[in-house]
Design a protein around this motif. Structure first.
Motif, short mmCIF file in Angstrom:
data_model
loop_
_atom_site.label_atom_id
_atom_site.label_comp_id
_atom_site.label_asym_id
_atom_site.label_seq_id
_atom_site.Cartn_x
_atom_site.Cartn_y
_atom_site.Cartn_z
N ASN A 16 6.61 -12.43 86.41
CA ASN A 16 6.05 -12.53 85.06
C ASN A 16 7.13 -12.92 84.07
OD1 ASN A 16 7.35 -10.23 83.74
ND2 ASN A 16 6.09 -8.95 85.06
N ASP A 17 6.72 -13.16 82.84
CA ASP A 17 7.64 -13.64 81.80
C ASP A 17 8.70 -12.63 81.39
OD1 ASP A 17 6.45 -16.07 81.70
OD2 ASP A 17 5.35 -15.73 79.84
N GLU A 18 8.52 -11.38 81.74
CA GLU A 18 9.49 -10.35 81.35
C GLU A 18 10.70 -10.34 82.27
OE1 GLU A 18 9.14 -8.57 78.52
OE2 GLU A 18 7.38 -9.83 78.26
N ASN A 19 10.63 -11.07 83.36
CA ASN A 19 11.70 -11.02 84.35
C ASN A 19 12.92 -11.80 83.90
OD1 ASN A 19 12.97 -10.31 86.73
ND2 ASN A 19 11.13 -10.64 87.93
N TYR A 20 13.99 -11.58 84.60
CA TYR A 20 15.26 -12.25 84.34
C TYR A 20 15.22 -13.69 84.82
CZ TYR A 20 17.06 -7.50 83.82
OH TYR A 20 17.28 -6.21 83.41
N LYS A 26 19.19 -9.95 96.56
CA LYS A 26 18.71 -8.58 96.80
C LYS A 26 17.70 -8.14 95.74
CE LYS A 26 22.92 -7.17 99.12
NZ LYS A 26 24.05 -6.25 99.15
N HIS A 27 17.16 -9.11 94.99
CA HIS A 27 16.11 -8.89 94.00
C HIS A 27 16.59 -8.12 92.76
CE1 HIS A 27 13.59 -10.18 97.30
NE2 HIS A 27 13.96 -9.14 98.01
N ASN A 28 17.86 -8.18 92.47
CA ASN A 28 18.40 -7.48 91.30
C ASN A 28 18.90 -8.48 90.27
OD1 ASN A 28 18.15 -4.86 92.49
ND2 ASN A 28 19.95 -5.31 93.72
N ALA A 29 18.93 -8.02 89.04
CA ALA A 29 19.51 -8.85 87.98
C ALA A 29 21.02 -8.75 88.08
CB ALA A 29 19.06 -8.33 86.62
N TYR A 30 21.70 -9.78 87.63
CA TYR A 30 23.15 -9.74 87.60
C TYR A 30 23.66 -8.91 86.43
CZ TYR A 30 23.26 -13.41 91.11
OH TYR A 30 23.12 -14.13 92.27
N TYR A 31 22.80 -8.75 85.45
CA TYR A 31 23.13 -7.96 84.26
C TYR A 31 21.86 -7.22 83.87
CZ TYR A 31 25.06 -6.83 79.69
OH TYR A 31 25.54 -6.16 78.60
N THR A 32 21.91 -5.90 83.80
CA THR A 32 20.71 -5.11 83.50
C THR A 32 20.50 -5.01 81.99
OG1 THR A 32 21.21 -3.78 85.46
CG2 THR A 32 19.53 -2.94 83.96
N LYS A 42 11.33 5.60 82.03
CA LYS A 42 9.96 6.07 81.81
C LYS A 42 9.14 6.07 83.10
CE LYS A 42 9.85 4.15 77.16
NZ LYS A 42 9.29 3.07 76.34
N SER A 43 9.64 5.37 84.12
CA SER A 43 8.90 5.21 85.36
C SER A 43 8.91 6.50 86.16
CB SER A 43 9.53 4.09 86.19
OG SER A 43 8.88 3.99 87.43
N LEU A 44 7.79 6.77 86.82
CA LEU A 44 7.69 7.95 87.68
C LEU A 44 8.24 7.69 89.07
CD1 LEU A 44 4.07 9.08 86.69
CD2 LEU A 44 6.25 9.98 85.85
N ILE A 45 8.43 6.42 89.39
CA ILE A 45 8.93 6.04 90.71
C ILE A 45 10.45 6.10 90.70
CG2 ILE A 45 9.01 4.22 92.45
CD1 ILE A 45 6.38 3.15 91.18
N GLU A 46 11.02 6.91 91.56
CA GLU A 46 12.48 7.02 91.69
C GLU A 46 12.96 5.94 92.63
OE1 GLU A 46 15.49 8.57 90.42
OE2 GLU A 46 13.81 9.22 89.21
N SER A 47 14.07 5.34 92.30
CA SER A 47 14.64 4.32 93.19
C SER A 47 16.16 4.41 93.13
CB SER A 47 14.17 2.93 92.78
OG SER A 47 14.71 2.60 91.53
N ASN A 48 16.79 3.73 94.05
CA ASN A 48 18.25 3.65 94.05
C ASN A 48 18.65 2.55 93.08
OD1 ASN A 48 18.13 5.55 96.03
ND2 ASN A 48 18.49 4.11 97.71
N PHE A 49 18.61 2.87 91.82
CA PHE A 49 18.86 1.88 90.78
C PHE A 49 20.28 2.00 90.27
CE2 PHE A 49 18.77 1.03 86.12
CZ PHE A 49 18.71 -0.34 86.21
N GLU A 50 20.97 0.86 90.24
CA GLU A 50 22.34 0.82 89.72
C GLU A 50 22.40 -0.21 88.60
OE1 GLU A 50 26.70 -0.48 91.35
OE2 GLU A 50 25.32 0.45 92.77
N VAL A 51 22.84 0.22 87.44
CA VAL A 51 22.94 -0.68 86.29
C VAL A 51 24.01 -1.74 86.58
CG1 VAL A 51 23.57 -0.85 83.84
CG2 VAL A 51 22.19 1.08 84.65
N GLN A 52 23.63 -3.00 86.39
CA GLN A 52 24.56 -4.11 86.59
C GLN A 52 25.12 -4.53 85.24
OE1 GLN A 52 25.34 -5.23 89.71
NE2 GLN A 52 24.06 -3.53 90.36
N LYS A 53 26.43 -4.68 85.18
CA LYS A 53 27.08 -5.00 83.91
C LYS A 53 27.58 -6.44 83.83
CE LYS A 53 28.04 -0.26 83.07
NZ LYS A 53 28.73 0.69 82.31
N GLY A 54 27.16 -7.27 84.76
CA GLY A 54 27.46 -8.70 84.67
C GLY A 54 28.78 -9.15 85.26
#
Length: 149
Positions: A16-20, A26-32, A42-54
């Motif tokens: 969708n248009d909101e994507n990077y 690996k389906h991640n943004a290079y910069y979060t 806000k999401s109820l789904i927990e994931s192994n999310f790591e903030v990417q700083k570019g």
């Protein structure tokens, strides 16, 4: 192109248009973005999310610039932010040159760029108008200089 769509579909925002614009294999943004951090909190789904700083994309850009300098290409050194601003200006140009509603264009550019203040979006619109004046003057003089009489 197919692998890019697969990357988008597998990413947090999906297709969708909101994507990077740039997504890793690996389906991640290079910069979060701040928006994604907020959405995930806000999401109820927990994931192994790591903030990417570019870091990865900054290194790749630096490598490209160094190659261009080594090849003696005449460039002005630019940053990720310059590329981001170029994307925003090109998006704005597309809307305005295709007579897309001004209010829609303004809101879309502001949202897509993640501007926290409309003052930032105002700068894009001001720059667009100034560039249009220069472009019109340039076209006018080109017409005079290169017209066949």
């Amino acid at each position: 192109m197919i692998s890019y769509f697969c990357q988008l579909i597998g990413s947090y925002y999906g297709l969708n248009d909101e994507n990077y614009i740039f997504i890793s294999k690996k389906h991640n943004a290079y910069y979060t973005s701040k928006n994604e951090i907020n959405d995930r909190s806000k999401s109820l789904i927990e994931s192994n999310f790591e903030v990417q700083k570019g870091g990865t994309i900054r290194k790749n850009l630096k490598d490209i610039i160094n190659i261009m300098i080594k090849n003696k290409e005449k460039i002005r050194v630019f940053s990720i932010h310059d590329l981001r601003a170029t994307f925003g200006m090109n998006l704005l140009k597309f809307f305005l040159r295709n007579n897309i509603n001004y209010d829609f264009s303004y809101h879309y550019v502001s949202t897509r760029m993640g501007h926290s203040s409309y003052k930032t979006t105002d700068q894009y619109f001001r720059n667009y108008r100034v560039n249009q004046v220069f472009e019109n003057v340039e076209n006018y003089y080109d017409e005079i200089l290169y017209s066949v009489r």
